[in-house]
Scaffold this motif. Structure first.
Motif, PDB file in Angstrom:
ATOM      1  N   THR A   1      14.390   3.503   4.776  1.00  0.00           N
ATOM      2  CA  THR A   1      13.107   3.849   4.152  1.00  0.00           C
ATOM      3  C   THR A   1      13.212   3.585   2.657  1.00  0.00           C
ATOM      4  O   THR A   1      14.297   3.365   2.133  1.00  0.00           O
ATOM      5  CB  THR A   1      12.780   5.338   4.355  1.00  0.00           C
ATOM      6  OG1 THR A   1      13.750   6.116   3.658  1.00  0.00           O
ATOM      7  CG2 THR A   1      12.790   5.730   5.817  1.00  0.00           C
ATOM      8  N   ARG A   2      12.069   3.634   2.021  1.00  0.00           N
ATOM      9  CA  ARG A   2      12.101   3.425   0.563  1.00  0.00           C
ATOM     10  C   ARG A   2      11.007   4.215  -0.107  1.00  0.00           C
ATOM     11  O   ARG A   2       9.987   4.561   0.490  1.00  0.00           O
ATOM     12  CB  ARG A   2      12.010   1.935   0.239  1.00  0.00           C
ATOM     13  CG  ARG A   2      10.616   1.366   0.123  1.00  0.00           C
ATOM     14  CD  ARG A   2       9.794   1.436   1.379  1.00  0.00           C
ATOM     15  NE  ARG A   2       8.554   0.738   1.290  1.00  0.00           N
ATOM     16  CZ  ARG A   2       7.393   1.244   0.841  1.00  0.00           C
ATOM     17  NH1 ARG A   2       7.324   2.494   0.439  1.00  0.00           N
ATOM     18  NH2 ARG A   2       6.311   0.498   0.814  1.00  0.00           N
ATOM     19  N   PHE A   3      11.266   4.510  -1.380  1.00  0.00           N
ATOM     20  CA  PHE A   3      10.230   5.078  -2.239  1.00  0.00           C
ATOM     21  C   PHE A   3       9.971   3.978  -3.249  1.00  0.00           C
ATOM     22  O   PHE A   3      10.916   3.400  -3.792  1.00  0.00           O
ATOM     23  CB  PHE A   3      10.750   6.352  -2.891  1.00  0.00           C
ATOM     24  CG  PHE A   3       9.780   7.012  -3.835  1.00  0.00           C
ATOM     25  CD1 PHE A   3       8.462   7.247  -3.448  1.00  0.00           C
ATOM     26  CD2 PHE A   3      10.174   7.409  -5.107  1.00  0.00           C
ATOM     27  CE1 PHE A   3       7.562   7.860  -4.321  1.00  0.00           C
ATOM     28  CE2 PHE A   3       9.289   8.027  -5.980  1.00  0.00           C
ATOM     29  CZ  PHE A   3       7.978   8.247  -5.580  1.00  0.00           C
TER      30      PHE A   3
ATOM     31  N   ILE B   1      11.355  -0.347  -7.636  1.00  0.00           N
ATOM     32  CA  ILE B   1      10.378  -0.147  -8.703  1.00  0.00           C
ATOM     33  C   ILE B   1       9.286  -1.208  -8.609  1.00  0.00           C
ATOM     34  O   ILE B   1       9.566  -2.411  -8.631  1.00  0.00           O
ATOM     35  CB  ILE B   1      11.076  -0.190 -10.083  1.00  0.00           C
ATOM     36  CG1 ILE B   1      12.144   0.921 -10.165  1.00  0.00           C
ATOM     37  CG2 ILE B   1      10.055  -0.064 -11.208  1.00  0.00           C
ATOM     38  CD1 ILE B   1      11.621   2.347 -10.066  1.00  0.00           C
ATOM     39  N   GLU B   2       8.060  -0.737  -8.474  1.00  0.00           N
ATOM     40  CA  GLU B   2       6.925  -1.652  -8.323  1.00  0.00           C
ATOM     41  C   GLU B   2       6.203  -1.800  -9.661  1.00  0.00           C
ATOM     42  O   GLU B   2       5.289  -1.040  -9.972  1.00  0.00           O
ATOM     43  CB  GLU B   2       5.998  -1.140  -7.214  1.00  0.00           C
ATOM     44  CG  GLU B   2       6.769  -0.996  -5.913  1.00  0.00           C
ATOM     45  CD  GLU B   2       5.941  -1.181  -4.659  1.00  0.00           C
ATOM     46  OE1 GLU B   2       6.529  -1.565  -3.641  1.00  0.00           O
ATOM     47  OE2 GLU B   2       4.723  -0.934  -4.688  1.00  0.00           O
ATOM     48  N   ASP B   3       6.648  -2.774 -10.416  1.00  0.00           N
ATOM     49  CA  ASP B   3       6.122  -2.937 -11.765  1.00  0.00           C
ATOM     50  C   ASP B   3       5.292  -4.206 -11.908  1.00  0.00           C
ATOM     51  O   ASP B   3       5.410  -4.923 -12.884  1.00  0.00           O
ATOM     52  CB  ASP B   3       7.278  -2.932 -12.777  1.00  0.00           C
ATOM     53  CG  ASP B   3       8.264  -4.063 -12.512  1.00  0.00           C
ATOM     54  OD1 ASP B   3       8.261  -4.594 -11.390  1.00  0.00           O
ATOM     55  OD2 ASP B   3       9.020  -4.418 -13.427  1.00  0.00           O
TER      56      ASP B   3
ATOM     57  N   THR C   1       0.320  -9.500  -5.849  1.00  0.00           N
ATOM     58  CA  THR C   1      -0.429  -8.246  -5.764  1.00  0.00           C
ATOM     59  C   THR C   1       0.448  -7.247  -5.017  1.00  0.00           C
ATOM     60  O   THR C   1       1.442  -7.626  -4.385  1.00  0.00           O
ATOM     61  CB  THR C   1      -1.715  -8.441  -4.943  1.00  0.00           C
ATOM     62  OG1 THR C   1      -1.338  -9.028  -3.689  1.00  0.00           O
ATOM     63  CG2 THR C   1      -2.703  -9.325  -5.666  1.00  0.00           C
ATOM     64  N   TYR C   2       0.056  -5.978  -5.078  1.00  0.00           N
ATOM     65  CA  TYR C   2       0.814  -4.946  -4.369  1.00  0.00           C
ATOM     66  C   TYR C   2       1.012  -5.341  -2.908  1.00  0.00           C
ATOM     67  O   TYR C   2       2.116  -5.233  -2.360  1.00  0.00           O
ATOM     68  CB  TYR C   2       0.089  -3.590  -4.448  1.00  0.00           C
ATOM     69  CG  TYR C   2       0.626  -2.628  -3.416  1.00  0.00           C
ATOM     70  CD1 TYR C   2       1.877  -2.039  -3.590  1.00  0.00           C
ATOM     71  CD2 TYR C   2      -0.057  -2.377  -2.231  1.00  0.00           C
ATOM     72  CE1 TYR C   2       2.428  -1.214  -2.627  1.00  0.00           C
ATOM     73  CE2 TYR C   2       0.481  -1.559  -1.255  1.00  0.00           C
ATOM     74  CZ  TYR C   2       1.720  -0.977  -1.452  1.00  0.00           C
ATOM     75  OH  TYR C   2       2.263  -0.178  -0.486  1.00  0.00           O
ATOM     76  N   HIS C   3      -0.079  -5.802  -2.264  1.00  0.00           N
ATOM     77  CA  HIS C   3      -0.038  -6.087  -0.822  1.00  0.00           C
ATOM     78  C   HIS C   3       1.063  -7.086  -0.467  1.00  0.00           C
ATOM     79  O   HIS C   3       1.867  -6.861   0.435  1.00  0.00           O
ATOM     80  CB  HIS C   3      -1.379  -6.661  -0.354  1.00  0.00           C
ATOM     81  CG  HIS C   3      -2.552  -5.818  -0.734  1.00  0.00           C
ATOM     82  ND1 HIS C   3      -2.686  -4.527  -0.322  1.00  0.00           N
ATOM     83  CD2 HIS C   3      -3.640  -6.100  -1.495  1.00  0.00           C
ATOM     84  CE1 HIS C   3      -3.814  -4.021  -0.810  1.00  0.00           C
ATOM     85  NE2 HIS C   3      -4.412  -4.965  -1.528  1.00  0.00           N
TER      86      HIS C   3
HETATM   87  N1  GLU Z   1       3.701   1.241  -5.788  1.00  0.00           N
HETATM   88  C1  GLU Z   1       2.912   1.935  -4.828  1.00  0.00           C
HETATM   89  C2  GLU Z   1       2.422   3.212  -5.484  1.00  0.00           C
HETATM   90  O1  GLU Z   1       2.740   3.445  -6.618  1.00  0.00           O
HETATM   91  C3  GLU Z   1       3.778   2.234  -3.634  1.00  0.00           C
HETATM   92  C4  GLU Z   1       3.112   2.408  -2.349  1.00  0.00           C
HETATM   93  C5  GLU Z   1       4.128   2.227  -1.237  1.00  0.00           C
HETATM   94  O2  GLU Z   1       4.967   3.106  -1.071  1.00  0.00           O
HETATM   95  O3  GLU Z   1       4.090   1.209  -0.574  1.00  0.00           O
HETATM   96  O4  GLU Z   1       1.694   3.978  -4.935  1.00  0.00           O
END
Ligand code: GLU
Length: 550
Positions: A37-39, A73-75, A233-235
């Motif tokens: 899993t991941r955060f 990290i989603e930057d 993009t996020y997707h």
């Molecule tokens: N970067 C997304 C957020 O900040 C993460 C969502 C996900 O866990 O896929 O909400």
């Protein structure tokens, strides 16, 4: 259309293929039930309690299956990013004891074989997968300007149509290779869009780990895959990353449910198996009789830094969150008084589908129980750790004489029925203010229903009977003798039988002394307090009380 040519035209600098990355990041060798899993937070400078909750659930689900938990990290949204965003997230997670196996495992440290774990460092990977989509005719460049798009939006609003780039509105879908080439040669910017294979007539369904079966219309919008700067993009980043990182279970906030048709479609069009999804309902708060999402604007407790500032013990907060996730945690705790919280088996299907109600009173209760289970030494260490940061005066008092402070924290720390008066370290100052001259206010509060004269008489007599060496039983015998001397009942029982025969009972006597010594009617074991304060202080306080009584 020669899609191969198109893909070279759009991505001349990309020389790898998805297969190359599949070789670099081989499939994980997982046991049957093992979960990865991941955060995946964005570094926006603030870890929300809902973020900690989601991270904890992901961490539990991975680790209780023997699997791995990743911090990615989603930057990709540079506008929302702050400089120390990653540090803030790590401070939050590590501070609460959430163990991270891969990705950002520590401050400034990435670990694991599936990195880099920061999206801005993965641009080439996304572009490689995007190029492959173009090559298969599944994605195309779109040169529409902001103005074009808002004109489309206006029409769609007026005609009450689904918003977005789809059907007849998807103008760039029809561009020929020559037209595209001319635009690129003219230096026109483009975004890359998915050529959606969805149909308005069809539905997509999936089984959510928390919410159960969900059915939604298919996605028909040609969503953006890469922005004009080549950043996904996020997707798209979600699909590529969770595929390459071997995530088995995506557990995230339920604001993403509406994007599921896009994500499943992307997985399908890329020919890869999607992970299992579970969507967590937001943490709710009671507000004016109703319920609303806990909000970072209205509720200080929405930020995890709040718990540090208030001094809640971190394992108390974690246990409260586990409670919020699965109501069965309470039974587990009752049955396993000393077990670590990680021994509890979290079940996703027992989570609330509409959102648990956050309750500070309950949090405080859980924390009080937690603190009651600590040794005095542990309470001391945690309390001074907090005070050093947030209450320098208290820190100085507590550390002036460590043995004194530990003995103080040991009052009523009886394992069968411990006293539960501290839920957070900011309560220490008030709970023990009478133990230090600097914080003892020395006011004499009157004891209910006892005359000043009786109180004064009791205090005067006690001065002669006081023996600082007396242990609890002896001490209480002295209280009884003192009661008798002033015509009070020796036993509470006796008094209750004939209340009109006595001005008070032994309990009132000890309370008069309690108020003189501590300034309050409720305190931990008075005999222990007096022993620790010592003869001089006790007598001094009794004198002060006598004076105050006039
Ligand atoms: N970067 C997304 C957020 O900040 C993460 C969502 C996900 O866990 O896929 O909400």
């Amino acid at each position: 259309m020669d899609y191969n040519k198109l893909s070279e035209l759009l991505f001349p600098h990309i020389t790898k293929t998805p297969a190359d990355y599949e070789a670099i990041y081989p499939k994980r060798n997982l046991a049957e039930d093992e979960k990865v899993t991941r955060f995946a937070p964005s570094p926006t400078g603030f870890l929300h309690i809902g973020g900690l909750f989601a991270a904890l659930i992901s961490e539990r689900i991975a680790h209780q299956s023997g699997g791995k938990f990743i911090l990615r990290i989603e930057d990709t949204d540079k506008k929302r990013e702050v400089d120390d965003g990653v540090t803030k997230i790590l401070e939050g997670l590590l501070g609460f004891g959430v163990k991270i196996d891969e990705g950002f495992v520590d401050f400034d440290k990435q670990d694991g074989s599936y990195g880099p774990y920061m999206q801005s460092q993965r641009a080439e990977i996304y572009q490689t997968f995007a190029k492959a989509l173009v090559k298969e005719g599944k994605a195309y460049p779109c040169f529409c300007s902001e103005e074009d798009l808002s004109a489309t939006r206006e029409i769609q609003e007026k005609e009450k149509l689904l918003p977005g780039y789809w059907g007849k509105f998807a103008k760039c879908r029809e561009l020929s290779l020559e037209e595209i080439e001319a635009k690129i040669n003219a230096g026109e910017k483009f975004v890359l869009r998915l050529k959606s294979c969805g149909s308005e007539e069809r539905k997509v369904s999936f089984k959510d780990g928390i919410k159960g079966k969900i059915e939604m219309p298919e996605n028909i919008v040609d969503v953006v895959v890469l922005k004009s700067d080549g950043i996904p993009t996020y997707h798209f980043a979600h699909v590529v990353d969770d595929y390459l990182m071997g995530t088995t279970n995506v557990i995230r906030g339920d604001e993403w449910i509406s994007s599921i048709p896009i994500h499943l479609q992307m997985f399908y069009m890329m020919g890869i198996k999607p992970p299992k999804y579970a969507h967590i309902a937001p943490i709710m708060k009671e507000d004016e009789g109703g319920k609303r999402k806990i909000s970072k604007r209205k509720d200080p407790e929405a930020a995890v830094t709040y718990y540090d500032e208030e001094g809640y013990p971190t394992d108390g907060v974690i246990e409260y969150l586990l409670n919020l996730a699965n109501y069965t945690f309470e039974d587990f705790r009752k049955a396993n008084k000393t077990a670590h919280w990680s021994e509890f088996k979290l079940e996703m299907n027992k989570m609330s589908t509409s959102g648990g109600l956050f309750d500070l009173v309950k949090l405080n209760d859980v924390c009080k129980n937690k603190v009651a289970s600590y040794t005095a030494e542990k309470v001391y260490q945690l309390a001074i750790g907090w005070a050093e940061k947030y209450d320098k005066e208290l820190y100085a008092l507590l550390t002036r004489d460590k043995d004194f402070s530990v003995a103080m924290f040991n009052f009523d720390r009886n394992p069968d029925k411990p006293r539960k008066d501290i839920g957070k370290w900011s309560e220490v100052r008030d709970a023990f203010s009478f133990m230090f001259d600097e914080t003892f206010d020395g006011k004499y509060a009157e004891v209910e229903n006892i005359s000043k004269e009786d109180a004064k008489k009791i205090l005067e007599l006690y001065k002669d009977m006081y023996d600082e060496k007396a242990e609890n039983n002896e001490w209480f015998e002295t209280m009884k003798d003192l009661a008798e001397k002033v015509g009070f009942a020796r036993e509470v029982k006796e008094y209750k039988k004939n209340p009109e025969s006595y001005p008070g009972h032994v309990g009132d006597v000890s309370n008069i002394i309690r108020v003189a010594v501590t300034g309050r009617t409720k305190s931990p074991d008075l005999c222990s307090i007096m022993k620790l304060l010592g003869r001089e202080k006790v007598l001094d306080r009794i004198d002060r009380a006598i004076n105050a009584l006039g």
